[in-house]
Design a protein around this motif. Structure first.
Motif, PDB file in Angstrom:
ATOM      1  N   ALA A   1       0.829  -1.209   0.000  1.00 19.15           N
ATOM      2  CA  ALA A   1       0.000   0.000   0.000  1.00 19.15           C
ATOM      3  C   ALA A   1       0.859   1.254   0.000  1.00 19.15           C
ATOM      4  O   ALA A   1       0.543   2.242  -0.686  1.00 19.15           O
ATOM      5  CB  ALA A   1      -0.931  -0.007   1.218  1.00 19.15           C
ATOM      6  N   ALA A   2       1.967   1.225   0.743  1.00 20.07           N
ATOM      7  CA  ALA A   2       2.850   2.386   0.796  1.00 20.07           C
ATOM      8  C   ALA A   2       3.499   2.649  -0.559  1.00 20.07           C
ATOM      9  O   ALA A   2       3.601   3.797  -1.007  1.00 20.07           O
ATOM     10  CB  ALA A   2       3.921   2.182   1.863  1.00 20.07           C
ATOM     11  N   VAL A   3       3.913   1.595  -1.236  1.00 22.61           N
ATOM     12  CA  VAL A   3       4.572   1.756  -2.534  1.00 22.61           C
ATOM     13  C   VAL A   3       3.586   2.239  -3.587  1.00 22.61           C
ATOM     14  O   VAL A   3       3.949   2.978  -4.506  1.00 22.61           O
ATOM     15  CB  VAL A   3       5.232   0.435  -2.964  1.00 22.61           C
ATOM     16  N   ALA A   4       2.342   1.838  -3.456  1.00 25.79           N
ATOM     17  CA  ALA A   4       1.332   2.279  -4.420  1.00 25.79           C
ATOM     18  C   ALA A   4       1.172   3.790  -4.417  1.00 25.79           C
ATOM     19  O   ALA A   4       0.646   4.367  -5.372  1.00 25.79           O
ATOM     20  CB  ALA A   4      -0.004   1.606  -4.114  1.00 25.79           C
ATOM     21  N   GLU A   5       1.646   4.440  -3.347  1.00 20.12           N
ATOM     22  CA  GLU A   5       1.536   5.897  -3.252  1.00 20.12           C
ATOM     23  C   GLU A   5       2.765   6.616  -3.816  1.00 20.12           C
ATOM     24  O   GLU A   5       2.820   7.844  -3.785  1.00 20.12           O
ATOM     25  CB  GLU A   5       1.329   6.292  -1.787  1.00 20.12           C
ATOM     26  N   VAL A   6       3.745   5.869  -4.332  1.00 15.97           N
ATOM     27  CA  VAL A   6       4.931   6.475  -4.946  1.00 15.97           C
ATOM     28  C   VAL A   6       4.695   6.507  -6.455  1.00 15.97           C
ATOM     29  O   VAL A   6       4.771   5.470  -7.120  1.00 15.97           O
ATOM     30  CB  VAL A   6       6.212   5.680  -4.612  1.00 15.97           C
ATOM     31  N   PRO A   7       4.383   7.666  -7.027  1.00 14.08           N
ATOM     32  CA  PRO A   7       3.912   7.715  -8.416  1.00 14.08           C
ATOM     33  C   PRO A   7       4.959   7.326  -9.450  1.00 14.08           C
ATOM     34  O   PRO A   7       4.611   7.008 -10.591  1.00 14.08           O
ATOM     35  CB  PRO A   7       3.481   9.174  -8.587  1.00 14.08           C
ATOM     36  N   GLN A   8       6.223   7.350  -9.089  1.00 16.44           N
ATOM     37  CA  GLN A   8       7.267   7.017 -10.059  1.00 16.44           C
ATOM     38  C   GLN A   8       7.266   5.533 -10.428  1.00 16.44           C
ATOM     39  O   GLN A   8       7.854   5.150 -11.450  1.00 16.44           O
ATOM     40  CB  GLN A   8       8.651   7.399  -9.521  1.00 16.44           C
ATOM     41  N   PHE A   9       6.634   4.700  -9.594  1.00 14.93           N
ATOM     42  CA  PHE A   9       6.677   3.261  -9.814  1.00 14.93           C
ATOM     43  C   PHE A   9       5.299   2.684 -10.074  1.00 14.93           C
ATOM     44  O   PHE A   9       4.304   3.121  -9.484  1.00 14.93           O
ATOM     45  CB  PHE A   9       7.270   2.537  -8.593  1.00 14.93           C
ATOM     46  N   GLN A  10       5.273   1.686 -10.927  1.00 14.92           N
ATOM     47  CA  GLN A  10       4.087   0.850 -11.050  1.00 14.92           C
ATOM     48  C   GLN A  10       4.320  -0.378 -10.171  1.00 14.92           C
ATOM     49  O   GLN A  10       5.297  -1.100 -10.344  1.00 14.92           O
ATOM     50  CB  GLN A  10       3.856   0.422 -12.500  1.00 14.92           C
ATOM     51  N   TYR A  11       3.427  -0.585  -9.224  1.00 14.57           N
ATOM     52  CA  TYR A  11       3.577  -1.717  -8.317  1.00 14.57           C
ATOM     53  C   TYR A  11       3.110  -2.995  -9.005  1.00 14.57           C
ATOM     54  O   TYR A  11       2.027  -3.051  -9.584  1.00 14.57           O
ATOM     55  CB  TYR A  11       2.768  -1.494  -7.039  1.00 14.57           C
ATOM     56  N   LEU A  12       3.964  -4.020  -8.966  1.00 12.10           N
ATOM     57  CA  LEU A  12       3.619  -5.318  -9.540  1.00 12.10           C
ATOM     58  C   LEU A  12       3.084  -6.222  -8.433  1.00 12.10           C
ATOM     59  O   LEU A  12       3.769  -6.476  -7.448  1.00 12.10           O
ATOM     60  CB  LEU A  12       4.853  -5.963 -10.180  1.00 12.10           C
ATOM     61  N   SER A  13       1.893  -6.714  -8.611  1.00 20.27           N
ATOM     62  CA  SER A  13       1.282  -7.571  -7.595  1.00 20.27           C
ATOM     63  C   SER A  13       1.720  -9.023  -7.797  1.00 20.27           C
ATOM     64  O   SER A  13       0.897  -9.939  -7.865  1.00 20.27           O
ATOM     65  CB  SER A  13      -0.243  -7.451  -7.648  1.00 20.27           C
ATOM     66  N   THR A  14       3.031  -9.206  -7.926  1.00 26.07           N
ATOM     67  CA  THR A  14       3.623 -10.534  -8.126  1.00 26.07           C
ATOM     68  C   THR A  14       4.734 -10.726  -7.094  1.00 26.07           C
ATOM     69  O   THR A  14       5.916 -10.804  -7.456  1.00 26.07           O
ATOM     70  CB  THR A  14       4.194 -10.673  -9.546  1.00 26.07           C
ATOM     71  N   PRO A  15       4.414 -10.764  -5.813  1.00 28.52           N
ATOM     72  CA  PRO A  15       5.452 -10.817  -4.788  1.00 28.52           C
ATOM     73  C   PRO A  15       6.315 -12.064  -4.881  1.00 28.52           C
ATOM     74  O   PRO A  15       5.844 -13.142  -5.262  1.00 28.52           O
ATOM     75  CB  PRO A  15       4.651 -10.801  -3.482  1.00 28.52           C
ATOM     76  N   ILE A  16       7.583 -11.891  -4.542  1.00 25.67           N
ATOM     77  CA  ILE A  16       8.511 -13.007  -4.426  1.00 25.67           C
ATOM     78  C   ILE A  16       8.700 -13.259  -2.928  1.00 25.67           C
ATOM     79  O   ILE A  16       9.199 -12.390  -2.207  1.00 25.67           O
ATOM     80  CB  ILE A  16       9.860 -12.693  -5.090  1.00 25.67           C
ATOM     81  N   ARG A  17       8.292 -14.405  -2.483  1.00 28.93           N
ATOM     82  CA  ARG A  17       8.342 -14.676  -1.052  1.00 28.93           C
ATOM     83  C   ARG A  17       9.702 -15.214  -0.620  1.00 28.93           C
ATOM     84  O   ARG A  17      10.492 -15.661  -1.429  1.00 28.93           O
ATOM     85  CB  ARG A  17       7.203 -15.624  -0.662  1.00 28.93           C
ATOM     86  N   ARG A  18       9.933 -15.123   0.668  1.00 30.11           N
ATOM     87  CA  ARG A  18      11.197 -15.545   1.253  1.00 30.11           C
ATOM     88  C   ARG A  18      11.240 -17.073   1.281  1.00 30.11           C
ATOM     89  O   ARG A  18      10.662 -17.716   2.150  1.00 30.11           O
ATOM     90  CB  ARG A  18      11.332 -14.962   2.658  1.00 30.11           C
ATOM     91  N   ARG A  19      11.937 -17.640   0.272  1.00 32.12           N
ATOM     92  CA  ARG A  19      12.025 -19.087   0.138  1.00 32.12           C
ATOM     93  C   ARG A  19      13.494 -19.495  -0.020  1.00 32.12           C
ATOM     94  O   ARG A  19      14.250 -18.847  -0.748  1.00 32.12           O
ATOM     95  CB  ARG A  19      11.234 -19.575  -1.079  1.00 32.12           C
TER      96      ARG A  19
END
Length: 215
Positions: free
Chosen positions: A160-178
């Motif tokens: 949610a915080a990153v979605a408020e940074v207009p320079q970036f498009q947030y990708l809803s494809t998280p890489i989890r800690r594996r």
């Protein structure tokens, strides 16, 4: 396509993603050049291990931590490759700034910790600076080293915080800690090549690559 994977914040998994993306693209039949723009040379070391193991396909790799040299080499050789993946270190460096002037796509990994999210403001300023002298840079942010749980509050708050940074498009494809990601990259392998296979890790990196390609 030239993809720069960068963040001025260290420890967010840039090199792991660079190695995974480079190998995945090579396995898809692309001619790939991985550039290590970090003086630590972690990506180059991983590819050296891959070469020593004679794993196919081989990955071309060069280390250019100096920005002017990186820029000159990419400008001279960019037409020889289908994809160039540039991994740059966790600080504001000449290599990072050079990569921003060269790349078609910028991928900024960040971890679900408050100080990692705050550090994106530094990258946002560098994106603005790059866009003042060039056109066409696509800048994406992806949650990396995400908490494993699907309902993680930290993951959701960071996104949610990153979605408020207009320079970036947030990708809803998280890489989890594996463990599969660190184990594979340290051996110069993709998660698809690692045995035993981690189907969830493979699916996550595949979704991330498709998101970058399809936007």
């Amino acid at each position: 396509m030239i993809v720069a994977i960068a963040n001025t914040k260290g420890g967010v998994g840039k090199t792991t993603l660079a190695v995974q993306i480079a190998i995945a693209r090579a396995r898809a039949g692309r001619d790939v050049w991985l550039i290590d723009g970090d003086r630590q040379g972690t990506a180059a070391a991983a590819i050296a291990i891959r070469s020593e193991g004679e794993t196919i396909p081989g990955i071309a790799c060069a280390q250019y931590p100096d920005g002017p040299q990186l820029r000159a080499q990419v400008q001279q050789q960019r037409n020889k490759w289908d994809d160039i993946i540039i991994d740059v270190g966790g600080r504001d460096s000449t290599a990072l700034r050079a990569a921003l002037t060269l790349a078609d796509t910028l991928l900024v990994p960040f971890a679900p910790r408050s100080y990692d999210v705050w550090a994106l403001d530094d990258m946002a300023a560098l994106v603005d600076e790059a866009n003042s002298v060039r056109d066409g840079l696509r800048a994406f942010a992806v949650l990396n080293l995400a908490d494993p749980g699907e309902q993680s509050t930290d993951n959701a708050e960071a996104a949610a915080a990153v979605a408020e940074v207009p320079q970036f498009q947030y990708l809803s494809t998280p890489i989890r800690r594996r463990k599969a990601f660190s184990n594979a990259s340290g051996a110069g392998l993709s998660v698809s090549e690692l045995k035993p296979k981690d189907a969830k890790a493979i699916a996550e990196i595949d979704r991330l690559i498709q998101s970058i390609l399809n936007v």
